[in-house]
Design a protein around this motif. Sequence first.
Motif, mmCIF file in Angstrom:
data_model
loop_
_atom_site.group_PDB
_atom_site.id
_atom_site.type_symbol
_atom_site.label_atom_id
_atom_site.label_comp_id
_atom_site.label_asym_id
_atom_site.label_seq_id
_atom_site.Cartn_x
_atom_site.Cartn_y
_atom_site.Cartn_z
ATOM 1 N N UNK A 168 21.943 -37.371 -6.423
ATOM 2 C CA UNK A 168 20.646 -37.207 -7.104
ATOM 3 C C UNK A 168 19.661 -36.306 -6.361
ATOM 4 N N UNK A 169 19.757 -36.226 -5.054
ATOM 5 C CA UNK A 169 18.788 -35.457 -4.278
ATOM 6 C C UNK A 169 19.244 -34.029 -3.997
ATOM 7 N N UNK A 170 20.358 -33.641 -4.559
ATOM 8 C CA UNK A 170 20.896 -32.310 -4.272
ATOM 9 C C UNK A 170 19.977 -31.219 -4.801
ATOM 10 N N UNK A 171 19.886 -30.115 -4.084
ATOM 11 C CA UNK A 171 19.127 -28.937 -4.522
ATOM 12 C C UNK A 171 20.126 -27.928 -5.038
ATOM 13 N N UNK A 172 20.024 -27.611 -6.313
ATOM 14 C CA UNK A 172 20.958 -26.696 -6.949
ATOM 15 C C UNK A 172 20.437 -25.263 -6.915
ATOM 16 N N UNK A 173 21.353 -24.340 -6.644
ATOM 17 C CA UNK A 173 21.070 -22.914 -6.704
ATOM 18 C C UNK A 173 22.106 -22.308 -7.651
ATOM 19 N N UNK A 174 21.654 -21.802 -8.790
ATOM 20 C CA UNK A 174 22.570 -21.238 -9.780
ATOM 21 C C UNK A 174 22.440 -19.724 -9.784
ATOM 22 N N UNK A 175 23.574 -19.065 -9.573
ATOM 23 C CA UNK A 175 23.605 -17.614 -9.411
ATOM 24 C C UNK A 175 24.082 -16.943 -10.695
ATOM 25 N N UNK B 34 31.789 -33.061 0.527
ATOM 26 C CA UNK B 34 30.958 -32.437 1.557
ATOM 27 C C UNK B 34 29.531 -32.985 1.546
ATOM 28 N N UNK B 35 29.175 -33.669 0.468
ATOM 29 C CA UNK B 35 27.833 -34.229 0.291
ATOM 30 C C UNK B 35 26.767 -33.177 0.608
ATOM 31 N N UNK B 36 26.802 -32.044 -0.089
ATOM 32 C CA UNK B 36 25.860 -30.968 0.231
ATOM 33 C C UNK B 36 24.419 -31.324 -0.111
ATOM 34 N N UNK B 37 23.511 -30.837 0.713
ATOM 35 C CA UNK B 37 22.085 -30.935 0.407
ATOM 36 C C UNK B 37 21.668 -29.789 -0.503
ATOM 37 N N UNK B 38 22.308 -28.629 -0.306
ATOM 38 C CA UNK B 38 22.072 -27.445 -1.130
ATOM 39 C C UNK B 38 23.420 -26.963 -1.644
ATOM 40 N N UNK C 260 21.783 -25.967 10.456
ATOM 41 C CA UNK C 260 22.482 -26.219 9.185
ATOM 42 C C UNK C 260 23.992 -26.076 9.315
ATOM 43 N N UNK C 261 24.690 -26.731 8.428
ATOM 44 C CA UNK C 261 26.154 -26.655 8.361
ATOM 45 C C UNK C 261 26.502 -25.983 7.038
ATOM 46 N N UNK C 262 27.120 -24.809 7.107
ATOM 47 C CA UNK C 262 27.352 -24.001 5.915
ATOM 48 C C UNK C 262 28.847 -23.849 5.652
ATOM 49 N N UNK C 263 29.218 -24.102 4.392
ATOM 50 C CA UNK C 263 30.622 -24.061 3.980
ATOM 51 C C UNK C 263 30.790 -23.166 2.748
ATOM 52 N N UNK C 264 32.006 -22.670 2.577
ATOM 53 C CA UNK C 264 32.386 -21.894 1.404
ATOM 54 C C UNK C 264 33.674 -22.487 0.837
ATOM 55 N N UNK C 265 33.631 -22.887 -0.442
ATOM 56 C CA UNK C 265 34.839 -23.411 -1.088
ATOM 57 C C UNK C 265 35.150 -22.663 -2.383
ATOM 58 N N UNK C 266 34.732 -21.403 -2.474
ATOM 59 C CA UNK C 266 35.081 -20.599 -3.639
ATOM 60 C C UNK C 266 36.572 -20.320 -3.694
ATOM 61 N N UNK C 267 37.110 -20.214 -4.901
ATOM 62 C CA UNK C 267 38.536 -19.904 -5.080
ATOM 63 C C UNK C 267 38.685 -18.801 -6.124
ATOM 64 N N UNK C 268 39.398 -17.763 -5.756
ATOM 65 C CA UNK C 268 39.603 -16.609 -6.618
ATOM 66 C C UNK C 268 40.186 -17.005 -7.967
ATOM 67 N N UNK D 161 24.929 -26.886 3.448
ATOM 68 C CA UNK D 161 24.829 -25.888 2.382
ATOM 69 C C UNK D 161 26.244 -25.511 1.972
ATOM 70 N N UNK D 162 26.522 -25.571 0.684
ATOM 71 C CA UNK D 162 27.865 -25.288 0.187
ATOM 72 C C UNK D 162 27.819 -24.191 -0.865
ATOM 73 N N UNK D 163 28.652 -23.169 -0.684
ATOM 74 C CA UNK D 163 28.806 -22.095 -1.666
ATOM 75 C C UNK D 163 30.069 -22.357 -2.480
ATOM 76 N N UNK D 164 29.923 -22.322 -3.809
ATOM 77 C CA UNK D 164 31.045 -22.536 -4.714
ATOM 78 C C UNK D 164 31.148 -21.385 -5.697
ATOM 79 N N UNK D 165 32.383 -21.139 -6.176
ATOM 80 C CA UNK D 165 32.560 -20.093 -7.164
ATOM 81 C C UNK D 165 33.970 -19.559 -7.218
ATOM 82 N N UNK D 166 34.069 -18.280 -7.562
ATOM 83 C CA UNK D 166 35.368 -17.647 -7.757
ATOM 84 C C UNK D 166 35.642 -16.635 -6.634
ATOM 85 N N UNK D 167 36.328 -15.536 -6.940
ATOM 86 C CA UNK D 167 36.735 -14.596 -5.894
ATOM 87 C C UNK D 167 35.557 -13.917 -5.203
#
Length: 254
Positions: A165-172, A120-124, A94-102, A48-54
């Motif tokens: 192709x199999x990724x599960x997207x979560x849009x916030x 990271x080849x995220x599943x989510x 699960x393996x959970x990562x955060x790559x957000x950058x301010x 599971x990978x979290x992406x975004x800003x600050x």
Amino acid sequence: MNTRRNFLKKAAFAGVGMALIPEIANAAVHGQNRVSRKNVTLKRDAVILFQGDSITDCGRKRESITCNNVDQLGNGYALFTATSILAGQADKQPKIYNRGISGNKVYQLRERWEIDTLSFMPDVLSILIGVNDYWHTLNGKYNGTVQIYESDLRNLLKYTKEKLPKIRLVLCEPFALSGGSAINDDAWFPMFNDYRASLKKLAGEFDAVFVPFQSAFDEAVKVAPATYWSADGVHPDLPGRQLMAETWLRATRL
């Protein structure tokens, strides 16, 4: 006797307060007509990978690449969400990562996408982006538009689906709290609402889970003032981070 009665009364109020955030999150999620009703299910060792800003970054140590680690997750909603997932899905490990950058806007996500996301080849993949795409136009640092925001994000999502192709997207949903020190209502609204609408539209286009953060905060300010949830109206404080985590978990049903 009076001391004991006062203690019990305070404890009861505290219990009600603790229950409020899940109730607010639940109301926000169920109030959205287009919220995905599909569960996010995890396979064993899911990434599971979290992406975004600050708001996502929130003080994480960028040199850390160890999953499920406070240094790597930061101290924001990504950490709050991750701890709940790790507790509730321990059998999946699960393996959970955060790559957000301010400070990031959509085009800056794209510039680092191969290294900070695809590798990271995220599943989510959870993405929260948009507040800077509007905010930075107010101080002359960026001349983007809502059309550029939507086009850039659509292209990024399309590219991601092609690669994974199999990724599960979560849009916030990007959000702003009227009453915060950084929010001038005349400058922010109604223009910022168009960015929220674009994100929600893209969630539908890409069959992504939509996380209604703005709706959650709109419900929350009925309980406590905006500054309780976020002093500046952009970056959540502890109650706001917990509210975001609860909303994310209810939207994804994890």
